[in-house]
Motif scaffolding. Structure first.
Motif, PDB file in Angstrom:
ATOM      1  N   HIS A   1     -15.870  15.144  -0.508  1.00  0.00           N
ATOM      2  CA  HIS A   1     -14.613  14.557  -0.919  1.00  0.00           C
ATOM      3  C   HIS A   1     -13.704  13.828   0.292  1.00  0.00           C
ATOM      4  N   ILE A   2     -13.930  14.389   1.149  1.00  0.00           N
ATOM      5  CA  ILE A   2     -13.227  14.051   2.663  1.00  0.00           C
ATOM      6  C   ILE A   2     -13.824  12.777   2.959  1.00  0.00           C
ATOM      7  N   ASP A   3     -15.081  12.911   2.936  1.00  0.00           N
ATOM      8  CA  ASP A   3     -15.799  11.477   3.362  1.00  0.00           C
ATOM      9  C   ASP A   3     -15.592  10.418   2.522  1.00  0.00           C
ATOM     10  N   THR A   4     -15.327  10.649   1.103  1.00  0.00           N
ATOM     11  CA  THR A   4     -14.994   9.474   0.345  1.00  0.00           C
ATOM     12  C   THR A   4     -13.643   9.083   0.663  1.00  0.00           C
ATOM     13  N   LEU A   5     -12.664  10.108   0.684  1.00  0.00           N
ATOM     14  CA  LEU A   5     -11.071   9.722   1.137  1.00  0.00           C
ATOM     15  C   LEU A   5     -11.122   8.908   2.330  1.00  0.00           C
ATOM     16  N   LEU A   6     -11.919   9.184   3.492  1.00  0.00           N
ATOM     17  CA  LEU A   6     -11.762   8.737   4.645  1.00  0.00           C
ATOM     18  C   LEU A   6     -12.298   6.940   4.686  1.00  0.00           C
ATOM     19  N   GLU A   7     -13.222   6.834   3.758  1.00  0.00           N
ATOM     20  CA  GLU A   7     -13.805   5.658   3.610  1.00  0.00           C
ATOM     21  C   GLU A   7     -12.731   4.644   2.589  1.00  0.00           C
ATOM     22  N   SER A   8     -11.577   5.597   2.158  1.00  0.00           N
ATOM     23  CA  SER A   8     -10.847   4.611   1.319  1.00  0.00           C
ATOM     24  C   SER A   8      -9.383   4.247   1.819  1.00  0.00           C
TER      25      SER A   8
ATOM     26  N   ARG B   1       0.644  -1.509   0.002  1.00  0.00           N
ATOM     27  CA  ARG B   1      -0.131   0.027   0.037  1.00  0.00           C
ATOM     28  C   ARG B   1       0.778   1.361  -0.060  1.00  0.00           C
ATOM     29  N   ARG B   2       0.322   2.371  -0.413  1.00  0.00           N
ATOM     30  CA  ARG B   2       0.967   3.714  -0.320  1.00  0.00           C
ATOM     31  C   ARG B   2       0.663   4.437   0.603  1.00  0.00           C
ATOM     32  N   LEU B   3       1.760   5.485   0.790  1.00  0.00           N
ATOM     33  CA  LEU B   3       1.484   6.508   1.905  1.00  0.00           C
ATOM     34  C   LEU B   3       1.284   7.862   1.001  1.00  0.00           C
ATOM     35  N   PHE B   4       0.206   8.418   1.113  1.00  0.00           N
ATOM     36  CA  PHE B   4       0.020   9.855   0.406  1.00  0.00           C
ATOM     37  C   PHE B   4      -0.228  11.045   1.266  1.00  0.00           C
ATOM     38  N   LEU B   5       0.162  12.145   1.081  1.00  0.00           N
ATOM     39  CA  LEU B   5       0.059  13.051   1.857  1.00  0.00           C
ATOM     40  C   LEU B   5      -1.274  13.953   1.090  1.00  0.00           C
ATOM     41  N   HIS B   6      -2.161  14.231   2.108  1.00  0.00           N
ATOM     42  CA  HIS B   6      -3.325  15.045   1.373  1.00  0.00           C
ATOM     43  C   HIS B   6      -3.399  16.158   2.303  1.00  0.00           C
ATOM     44  N   ILE B   7      -3.449  17.445   1.723  1.00  0.00           N
ATOM     45  CA  ILE B   7      -3.192  18.554   2.427  1.00  0.00           C
ATOM     46  C   ILE B   7      -3.932  19.887   1.990  1.00  0.00           C
ATOM     47  N   ASN B   8      -4.402  20.896   2.380  1.00  0.00           N
ATOM     48  CA  ASN B   8      -4.650  21.981   1.852  1.00  0.00           C
ATOM     49  C   ASN B   8      -3.689  23.079   1.929  1.00  0.00           C
ATOM     50  N   VAL B   9      -3.492  23.719   0.880  1.00  0.00           N
ATOM     51  CA  VAL B   9      -2.365  24.681   0.608  1.00  0.00           C
ATOM     52  C   VAL B   9      -2.876  26.039  -0.151  1.00  0.00           C
ATOM     53  N   SER B  10      -2.249  27.043   0.362  1.00  0.00           N
ATOM     54  CA  SER B  10      -2.655  28.282  -0.470  1.00  0.00           C
ATOM     55  C   SER B  10      -1.872  28.415  -1.819  1.00  0.00           C
ATOM     56  N   LEU B  11      -2.419  29.225  -2.728  1.00  0.00           N
ATOM     57  CA  LEU B  11      -1.878  29.415  -3.836  1.00  0.00           C
ATOM     58  C   LEU B  11      -0.280  29.785  -4.004  1.00  0.00           C
ATOM     59  N   ASP B  12      -0.013  30.451  -2.694  1.00  0.00           N
ATOM     60  CA  ASP B  12       1.456  30.760  -2.670  1.00  0.00           C
ATOM     61  C   ASP B  12       2.099  29.948  -1.538  1.00  0.00           C
ATOM     62  N   GLY B  13       1.623  28.679  -1.487  1.00  0.00           N
ATOM     63  CA  GLY B  13       2.233  27.521  -0.697  1.00  0.00           C
ATOM     64  C   GLY B  13       2.390  27.569   0.623  1.00  0.00           C
TER      65      GLY B  13
ATOM     66  N   THR C   1     -19.935  10.253   8.714  1.00  0.00           N
ATOM     67  CA  THR C   1     -18.667   9.682   8.300  1.00  0.00           C
ATOM     68  C   THR C   1     -17.444  10.357   8.808  1.00  0.00           C
ATOM     69  N   GLN C   2     -17.135  11.474   8.861  1.00  0.00           N
ATOM     70  CA  GLN C   2     -15.970  12.013   9.350  1.00  0.00           C
ATOM     71  C   GLN C   2     -15.861  11.740  10.913  1.00  0.00           C
ATOM     72  N   ARG C   3     -16.862  11.822  11.542  1.00  0.00           N
ATOM     73  CA  ARG C   3     -16.711  11.388  12.948  1.00  0.00           C
ATOM     74  C   ARG C   3     -16.336  10.092  13.402  1.00  0.00           C
ATOM     75  N   ARG C   4     -17.024   9.199  12.594  1.00  0.00           N
ATOM     76  CA  ARG C   4     -16.966   7.622  12.712  1.00  0.00           C
ATOM     77  C   ARG C   4     -15.440   7.493  12.253  1.00  0.00           C
ATOM     78  N   ARG C   5     -15.096   7.756  11.229  1.00  0.00           N
ATOM     79  CA  ARG C   5     -13.796   7.168  10.641  1.00  0.00           C
ATOM     80  C   ARG C   5     -12.599   7.869  11.338  1.00  0.00           C
ATOM     81  N   MET C   6     -12.815   9.076  11.676  1.00  0.00           N
ATOM     82  CA  MET C   6     -11.526   9.700  12.666  1.00  0.00           C
ATOM     83  C   MET C   6     -11.407   8.909  13.890  1.00  0.00           C
ATOM     84  N   HIS C   7     -12.650   8.286  14.520  1.00  0.00           N
ATOM     85  CA  HIS C   7     -12.694   7.602  15.711  1.00  0.00           C
ATOM     86  C   HIS C   7     -11.880   6.274  15.636  1.00  0.00           C
TER      87      HIS C   7
END
Length: 190
Positions: free
Chosen positions: A35-42, A2-14, A70-76
């Protein structure tokens, strides 16, 4: 593997936070929340730097209707792995410290069967994962905002690496999700 991926919010200026450390500038509409719900389920686990872990551990156990069920359940329920050499314990449910050799620990986690692992962390943890050679993919949620200062996503303490754009997604908010696979680090030419 399996892979490790970074998922992060970033401003246009980094930047990933304002100078005061705030993240309230990110675009978080219904489309993004789905999108976050789907990501957490995956995924089968989450990796955090110590600072991000401490902040999220203080928030998520008591999160209310401002986030999805979904977020509350998966984060737990998802396993949470903490990149820290100084933390002594992690109280948040299903949390595990990776200890003194995070590269080996992450390598072991990646070799286990199952779905991918998501790195939800700050700039130091992202740079460390690249430097350690354990990060496989970047998923940058580029928000249409200029912050003009704050915490940069990357601090420059990682090897030069080539990236390959593998996917893009445009959100109605104007945010773009850019997905890059990391190729092998390369030796800089002189």
């Amino acid at each position: 593997m399996r892979r490790l991926f970074l998922h992060i919010n970033v401003s246009l200026d980094g930047y990933i936070t304002t100078p005061a450390g705030d993240i309230d500038w990110r675009f978080a509409d219904e489309e993004f929340e789905r999108h976050i719900d789907t990501l957490l389920e995956s995924i089968d686990g989450m990796v955090f730097g110590r600072t991000a872990f401490d902040q999220l551990a203080a928030y998520w156990p008591t999160a209310g209707d401002e986030v999805s069920a979904t977020q509350r359940r998966r984060m737990h329920e998802l396993p949470k792995y903490v990149l820290s050499r100084t933390a002594q314990h992690a109280e948040w449910h299903n949390s595990h410290l990776l200890g003194d050799d995070p590269a080996a620990a992450l390598g072991d986690l990646k070799r286990q069967g199952g779905r991918d692992l998501a790195l939800f962390a700050g700039g130091q943890a992202a740079s460390s994962a690249i430097r350690l050679g354990v990060l496989d993919q970047l998923r940058l949620m580029v928000n249409p905002v200029l912050l003009g200062g704050g915490t940069r996503l990357f601090d420059g303490t990682y090897p030069t690496a080539d990236l390959r754009l593998t996917d893009t997604r445009r959100f109605a908010s104007g945010a773009l999700l850019l997905t890059y696979d990391l190729t092998a680090p390369r030796t800089p030419t002189r």
